[in-house]
Scaffold this motif. Structure first.
Motif, PDB file in Angstrom:
ATOM      1  N   ARG A   2       1.738   0.914 -12.123  1.00 48.24           N
ATOM      2  CA  ARG A   2       1.430   0.500 -11.043  1.00 48.24           C
ATOM      3  C   ARG A   2       1.200   1.286  -9.905  1.00 48.24           C
ATOM      4  O   ARG A   2       0.527   0.806  -8.892  1.00 48.24           O
ATOM      5  CB  ARG A   2       3.351  -0.385 -10.426  1.00 48.24           C
ATOM      6  CG  ARG A   2       3.107  -2.146 -11.713  1.00 48.24           C
ATOM      7  CD  ARG A   2       4.061  -2.883 -10.509  1.00 48.24           C
ATOM      8  NE  ARG A   2       5.147  -1.461 -10.022  1.00 48.24           N
ATOM      9  CZ  ARG A   2       6.238  -2.002  -9.371  1.00 48.24           C
ATOM     10  NH1 ARG A   2       7.255  -3.494 -10.039  1.00 48.24           N
ATOM     11  NH2 ARG A   2       7.258  -1.347  -8.842  1.00 48.24           N
ATOM     12  N   HIS A   3       1.902   2.419  -9.768  1.00 49.76           N
ATOM     13  CA  HIS A   3       1.478   3.431  -8.881  1.00 49.76           C
ATOM     14  C   HIS A   3       0.325   4.496  -9.467  1.00 49.76           C
ATOM     15  O   HIS A   3       0.176   5.674  -8.595  1.00 49.76           O
ATOM     16  CB  HIS A   3       2.576   4.060  -8.379  1.00 49.76           C
ATOM     17  CG  HIS A   3       4.331   3.420  -7.944  1.00 49.76           C
ATOM     18  ND1 HIS A   3       4.497   2.617  -7.143  1.00 49.76           N
ATOM     19  CD2 HIS A   3       5.113   2.871  -8.927  1.00 49.76           C
ATOM     20  CE1 HIS A   3       4.910   1.890  -6.683  1.00 49.76           C
ATOM     21  NE2 HIS A   3       5.441   2.028  -8.110  1.00 49.76           N
ATOM     22  N   LEU A   4      -0.291   4.150 -10.286  1.00 51.78           N
ATOM     23  CA  LEU A   4      -1.438   4.947 -10.362  1.00 51.78           C
ATOM     24  C   LEU A   4      -2.791   5.060 -10.022  1.00 51.78           C
ATOM     25  O   LEU A   4      -2.851   6.274  -9.919  1.00 51.78           O
ATOM     26  CB  LEU A   4      -2.125   4.484 -12.247  1.00 51.78           C
ATOM     27  CG  LEU A   4      -2.703   5.256 -12.616  1.00 51.78           C
ATOM     28  CD1 LEU A   4      -2.709   7.090 -12.587  1.00 51.78           C
ATOM     29  CD2 LEU A   4      -3.555   4.569 -13.608  1.00 51.78           C
ATOM     30  N   TRP A   5      -2.642   4.169  -8.952  1.00 48.78           N
ATOM     31  CA  TRP A   5      -3.918   4.446  -7.798  1.00 48.78           C
ATOM     32  C   TRP A   5      -3.351   5.011  -7.150  1.00 48.78           C
ATOM     33  O   TRP A   5      -4.617   5.781  -5.958  1.00 48.78           O
ATOM     34  CB  TRP A   5      -4.110   2.810  -7.370  1.00 48.78           C
ATOM     35  CG  TRP A   5      -4.480   1.608  -8.155  1.00 48.78           C
ATOM     36  CD1 TRP A   5      -3.816   0.526  -9.389  1.00 48.78           C
ATOM     37  CD2 TRP A   5      -6.127   1.950  -9.153  1.00 48.78           C
ATOM     38  NE1 TRP A   5      -5.436   0.246 -10.178  1.00 48.78           N
ATOM     39  CE2 TRP A   5      -5.855   0.678  -9.821  1.00 48.78           C
ATOM     40  CE3 TRP A   5      -7.637   2.397  -8.434  1.00 48.78           C
ATOM     41  CZ2 TRP A   5      -7.704   0.540 -10.690  1.00 48.78           C
ATOM     42  CZ3 TRP A   5      -8.629   2.558  -8.992  1.00 48.78           C
ATOM     43  CH2 TRP A   5      -8.603   1.661  -9.873  1.00 48.78           C
ATOM     44  N   TRP A   6      -1.958   5.140  -5.838  1.00 47.56           N
ATOM     45  CA  TRP A   6      -1.494   5.773  -4.797  1.00 47.56           C
ATOM     46  C   TRP A   6      -1.476   6.759  -5.805  1.00 47.56           C
ATOM     47  O   TRP A   6      -2.029   8.045  -5.062  1.00 47.56           O
ATOM     48  CB  TRP A   6      -0.272   4.761  -4.627  1.00 47.56           C
ATOM     49  CG  TRP A   6      -0.139   3.336  -4.370  1.00 47.56           C
ATOM     50  CD1 TRP A   6      -0.007   2.393  -5.440  1.00 47.56           C
ATOM     51  CD2 TRP A   6      -0.249   3.489  -3.391  1.00 47.56           C
ATOM     52  NE1 TRP A   6       0.098   2.273  -5.268  1.00 47.56           N
ATOM     53  CE2 TRP A   6      -0.155   2.347  -3.332  1.00 47.56           C
ATOM     54  CE3 TRP A   6      -0.643   3.598  -1.969  1.00 47.56           C
ATOM     55  CZ2 TRP A   6      -0.429   0.818  -2.034  1.00 47.56           C
ATOM     56  CZ3 TRP A   6       0.068   3.288  -1.290  1.00 47.56           C
ATOM     57  CH2 TRP A   6      -0.738   1.691  -1.616  1.00 47.56           C
ATOM     58  N   VAL A   7      -0.797   7.388  -6.707  1.00 45.84           N
ATOM     59  CA  VAL A   7      -1.391   8.334  -7.334  1.00 45.84           C
ATOM     60  C   VAL A   7      -2.584   9.227  -7.600  1.00 45.84           C
ATOM     61  O   VAL A   7      -3.112  10.923  -7.425  1.00 45.84           O
ATOM     62  CB  VAL A   7      -0.627   9.189  -8.425  1.00 45.84           C
ATOM     63  CG1 VAL A   7      -0.699  10.752  -9.239  1.00 45.84           C
ATOM     64  CG2 VAL A   7       0.937   8.722  -8.420  1.00 45.84           C
ATOM     65  N   VAL A  67      -7.076   4.693  -3.419  1.00 49.20           N
ATOM     66  CA  VAL A  67      -5.947   4.118  -2.152  1.00 49.20           C
ATOM     67  C   VAL A  67      -6.544   2.648  -1.267  1.00 49.20           C
ATOM     68  O   VAL A  67      -5.154   1.567  -2.126  1.00 49.20           O
ATOM     69  CB  VAL A  67      -5.889   5.306  -1.110  1.00 49.20           C
ATOM     70  CG1 VAL A  67      -4.323   4.570  -0.792  1.00 49.20           C
ATOM     71  CG2 VAL A  67      -4.718   6.532  -2.581  1.00 49.20           C
ATOM     72  N   GLY A  70      -6.370   0.284  -4.253  1.00 45.13           N
ATOM     73  CA  GLY A  70      -4.893   0.582  -5.014  1.00 45.13           C
ATOM     74  C   GLY A  70      -4.180  -0.700  -3.701  1.00 45.13           C
ATOM     75  O   GLY A  70      -3.314  -1.563  -4.011  1.00 45.13           O
ATOM     76  N   VAL A  71      -4.328  -0.790  -2.623  1.00 45.71           N
ATOM     77  CA  VAL A  71      -3.981  -1.458  -2.081  1.00 45.71           C
ATOM     78  C   VAL A  71      -4.684  -3.033  -1.506  1.00 45.71           C
ATOM     79  O   VAL A  71      -3.625  -3.464  -1.450  1.00 45.71           O
ATOM     80  CB  VAL A  71      -4.156  -0.845   0.376  1.00 45.71           C
ATOM     81  CG1 VAL A  71      -3.917  -1.186   0.742  1.00 45.71           C
ATOM     82  CG2 VAL A  71      -3.110   0.340  -0.187  1.00 45.71           C
ATOM     83  N   ARG A  74      -2.601  -4.583  -4.460  1.00 48.99           N
ATOM     84  CA  ARG A  74      -1.484  -5.138  -4.340  1.00 48.99           C
ATOM     85  C   ARG A  74      -1.047  -5.998  -3.709  1.00 48.99           C
ATOM     86  O   ARG A  74      -0.390  -6.890  -3.758  1.00 48.99           O
ATOM     87  CB  ARG A  74      -0.667  -3.180  -3.325  1.00 48.99           C
ATOM     88  CG  ARG A  74       0.532  -3.331  -3.492  1.00 48.99           C
ATOM     89  CD  ARG A  74       1.474  -3.732  -4.879  1.00 48.99           C
ATOM     90  NE  ARG A  74       2.862  -3.379  -4.684  1.00 48.99           N
ATOM     91  CZ  ARG A  74       4.233  -3.526  -4.879  1.00 48.99           C
ATOM     92  NH1 ARG A  74       3.316  -3.509  -6.568  1.00 48.99           N
ATOM     93  NH2 ARG A  74       5.116  -3.593  -4.733  1.00 48.99           N
TER      94      ARG A  74
END
Length: 79
Positions: A2-7, A67, A70-71, A74
């Protein structure tokens, strides 16, 4: 996962900004200019941007788009 886009986006932004800030445009070693723009006009200045700086800024923008993607995913999944 889930956090791959953010990272990925944060890493791209950091790398792009580091490259853009650390590389200074090269000064011309030779040349003679017969005309120099007047400094009387406010708000007009010459910005020298090297290819490395442009590439770094492009990578930073790509990171911001990542980012934002990803947002978007989400927020879209919440509904």
């Amino acid at each position: 996962m889930r956090h791959l886009w953010w990272v990925l986006g944060a890493v791209l932004v950091c790398i792009g900004l580091a490259v853009a800030v650390s590389s200074a445009p090269s000064q011309p070693d030779f040349g003679w200019f017969a005309y120099t723009p007047s400094g009387d006009i406010p708000g007009r200045s010459v910005w020298m941007v090297s290819r490395t700086q442009a590439a770094g800024l492009a990578v930073a923008v790509l990171g911001l788009v990542t980012v934002a993607t990803g947002v978007g995913f989400r927020l879209g999944r919440r509904r």
